[in-house]
Design a protein around this motif. Structure first.
Motif, short mmCIF file in Angstrom:
data_model
loop_
_atom_site.label_atom_id
_atom_site.label_comp_id
_atom_site.label_asym_id
_atom_site.label_seq_id
_atom_site.Cartn_x
_atom_site.Cartn_y
_atom_site.Cartn_z
N ILE A 1 0.86 -1.18 0.00
CA ILE A 1 0.00 0.00 0.00
C ILE A 1 0.90 1.23 0.00
CG2 ILE A 1 -1.78 1.28 1.24
CD1 ILE A 1 -2.73 -1.38 0.06
N VAL A 2 0.67 2.14 -0.95
CA VAL A 2 1.55 3.29 -1.12
C VAL A 2 0.76 4.57 -0.90
CG1 VAL A 2 3.09 4.52 -2.69
CG2 VAL A 2 2.96 2.02 -2.78
N ASP A 3 1.25 5.41 -0.01
CA ASP A 3 0.73 6.76 0.17
C ASP A 3 1.80 7.75 -0.24
OD1 ASP A 3 -1.97 7.15 1.03
OD2 ASP A 3 -1.49 6.12 2.90
N VAL A 4 1.40 8.78 -0.96
CA VAL A 4 2.34 9.73 -1.55
C VAL A 4 2.12 11.12 -0.94
CG1 VAL A 4 3.20 10.74 -3.68
CG2 VAL A 4 2.27 8.41 -3.70
N ARG A 5 3.15 11.67 -0.37
CA ARG A 5 3.08 13.04 0.15
C ARG A 5 4.50 13.53 0.42
NH1 ARG A 5 -1.09 15.91 2.81
NH2 ARG A 5 -2.44 14.42 1.71
N ALA A 6 4.80 14.74 -0.04
CA ALA A 6 6.10 15.33 0.23
C ALA A 6 6.23 15.63 1.72
CB ALA A 6 6.29 16.60 -0.60
N ASP B 1 1.13 17.12 7.56
CA ASP B 1 0.59 17.76 8.75
C ASP B 1 0.19 16.65 9.73
OD1 ASP B 1 -1.79 16.71 7.74
OD2 ASP B 1 -2.44 18.63 6.92
N ASP B 2 -0.26 17.04 10.91
CA ASP B 2 -0.58 16.05 11.94
C ASP B 2 -1.67 15.09 11.48
OD1 ASP B 2 1.31 17.11 13.60
OD2 ASP B 2 -0.09 18.30 14.79
N ARG B 3 -2.67 15.61 10.81
CA ARG B 3 -3.77 14.76 10.36
C ARG B 3 -3.28 13.71 9.37
NH1 ARG B 3 -9.41 16.98 7.58
NH2 ARG B 3 -10.39 14.92 7.30
N THR B 4 -2.42 14.13 8.45
CA THR B 4 -1.89 13.18 7.46
C THR B 4 -0.99 12.16 8.11
OG1 THR B 4 -1.98 14.92 5.77
CG2 THR B 4 -0.64 12.99 5.29
N ARG B 5 -0.14 12.60 9.04
CA ARG B 5 0.73 11.65 9.73
C ARG B 5 -0.09 10.61 10.49
NH1 ARG B 5 5.99 13.38 9.65
NH2 ARG B 5 6.31 15.59 9.14
N GLU B 6 -1.15 11.04 11.12
CA GLU B 6 -2.01 10.10 11.86
C GLU B 6 -2.68 9.11 10.91
OE1 GLU B 6 -4.65 12.63 13.99
OE2 GLU B 6 -3.06 13.40 15.33
N ALA B 7 -3.12 9.61 9.74
CA ALA B 7 -3.76 8.72 8.77
C ALA B 7 -2.77 7.70 8.23
CB ALA B 7 -4.35 9.54 7.62
N PHE B 8 -1.56 8.13 7.93
CA PHE B 8 -0.54 7.21 7.43
C PHE B 8 -0.16 6.19 8.50
CE2 PHE B 8 1.53 9.93 3.82
CZ PHE B 8 0.28 10.08 3.24
N ALA B 9 -0.07 6.64 9.75
CA ALA B 9 0.27 5.72 10.84
C ALA B 9 -0.81 4.67 11.03
CB ALA B 9 0.50 6.50 12.14
N GLU C 1 2.69 -4.72 3.03
CA GLU C 1 3.71 -3.70 3.18
C GLU C 1 3.05 -2.32 3.10
OE1 GLU C 1 6.66 -4.18 0.17
OE2 GLU C 1 6.99 -6.30 0.62
N PHE C 2 3.64 -1.35 3.78
CA PHE C 2 3.18 0.03 3.66
C PHE C 2 4.37 0.89 3.30
CE2 PHE C 2 2.73 4.32 5.40
CZ PHE C 2 1.56 4.73 4.76
N GLU C 3 4.18 1.79 2.33
CA GLU C 3 5.25 2.70 1.92
C GLU C 3 4.73 4.13 1.87
OE1 GLU C 3 8.24 3.66 -1.86
OE2 GLU C 3 6.77 2.04 -2.01
N TRP C 4 5.42 5.00 2.58
CA TRP C 4 5.18 6.44 2.43
C TRP C 4 6.20 6.94 1.41
CZ3 TRP C 4 7.33 10.46 6.37
CH2 TRP C 4 7.21 11.74 5.83
N ALA C 5 5.74 7.38 0.26
CA ALA C 5 6.62 7.82 -0.82
C ALA C 5 6.64 9.35 -0.85
CB ALA C 5 6.14 7.27 -2.15
N GLY C 6 7.83 9.91 -0.76
CA GLY C 6 7.99 11.35 -0.82
C GLY C 6 8.38 11.82 -2.21
N ARG C 7 9.07 12.94 -2.24
CA ARG C 7 9.45 13.54 -3.52
C ARG C 7 10.73 12.87 -4.03
NH1 ARG C 7 9.10 18.51 -1.94
NH2 ARG C 7 7.06 18.95 -2.82
N PRO C 8 10.71 12.34 -5.25
CA PRO C 8 11.92 11.69 -5.79
C PRO C 8 12.98 12.71 -6.19
CG PRO C 8 10.21 11.75 -7.46
CD PRO C 8 9.60 12.30 -6.21
#
Length: 253
Positions: free
Chosen positions: A126-131, A136-144, A156-163
């Motif tokens: 599962i991939v979530d994308v955010r730079a 923000d706190d809400r996004t961090r909580e959702a990803f966690a 698997e979980f992946e937080w993908a940032g800016r390449p």
């Protein structure tokens, strides 16, 4: 693949539900009852549309892996989608596959992950994308919460940032030649693999094969597929970029 539900306790599975759309029918079940759904077959839970004055840049990208258009909601999501499309381990990509629902003391929450990815060996990512600077706190909580839910069923979980921007610019260029038709005729492809059996500058090797207008699209397709290689990071590809056949990497000294 994921962890067999029978091996998990009720306490480990409770607290999360998945809501998704299958053949136009909305479904919502507990995580334990729905984790093994073929999410390759579901419909995105959100629309991908662009509105004048909106903050997002939604659109559709034709994935050669999925053999279909896959939606994205930002340029960053599109870039990640391109990278997933080029990854030989990836067998299927679905965007916005489901709503993950959970409750906390603050109330009810839901989050739609950006991508469901099926790997060639059956595993799920599962991939979530955010730079990082957009978190923000809400996004961090959702990803966690999403990472916790994934861990409970063996995903698997992946937080993908800016390449890296240079690397991504090179990959975007190669993505123009991702379709199989760019790799033909086969005779040119075979000749390129032979010529670049010894590392050479890009245009030098192309000219040894034939007319660059015919040869370069095939060369770029082979670079996209990984059959030919070059340094995609650090600098943008140029006519004198060193290219070599897979397995013939030049000695770095």
């Amino acid at each position: 693949m994921g962890a067999p539900v029978g091996a998990l306790t009720a306490a480990e599975l409770e607290g999360f539900e998945l809501g998704f759309s299958l053949n136009g029918t909305s479904v919502r079940h507990s995580l334990g009852a729905s984790w093994d759904t073929r999410f390759e077959d579901v419909d995105p839970v959100r629309e991908f549309s662009w509105r004048k004055g909106g903050l997002g840049f939604a659109g559709w990208y034709y994935s050669v892996t999925a053999r279909d258009h896959v939606g994205y909601e930002s340029w960053l999501e599109r870039d990640r989608l391109i990278l997933l499309d080029r990854d030989p381990q990836v067998a299927a990509i679905i965007s916005q596959p489901f709503w993950l629902h959970w409750d906390t003391d603050d109330g009810k929450h839901r989050h739609a992950p950006d991508y469901f990815v099926r790997l060639a060996d059956g595993r799920v990512r599962i991939v979530d994308v955010r730079a990082e600077d957009d978190m923000d706190d809400r996004t961090r909580e959702a990803f966690a919460a999403t990472e916790r839910a994934c861990a409970r069923v063996g995903w698997e979980f992946e937080w993908a940032g800016r390449p890296d921007p240079v690397f991504m610019a090179n990959i975007r260029w190669l993505a123009r030649y991702r379709r199989a038709r760019s790799g033909s005729p086969a005779a040119i492809a075979d000749r390129l693999l032979e010529v670049f059996g010894e590392p050479k500058a890009m245009w030098q090797g192309a000219e040894l094969v034939g007319d660059r207008l015919q040869v370069l699209p095939v060369l770029f397709h082979l670079l996209w597929s990984g059959a030919l290689e070059t340094d995609l990071g650090g600098v943008l590809m140029e006519t004198d970029s060193l290219v070599w056949a897979e397995g013939a990497r030049p000695w770095a000294g």
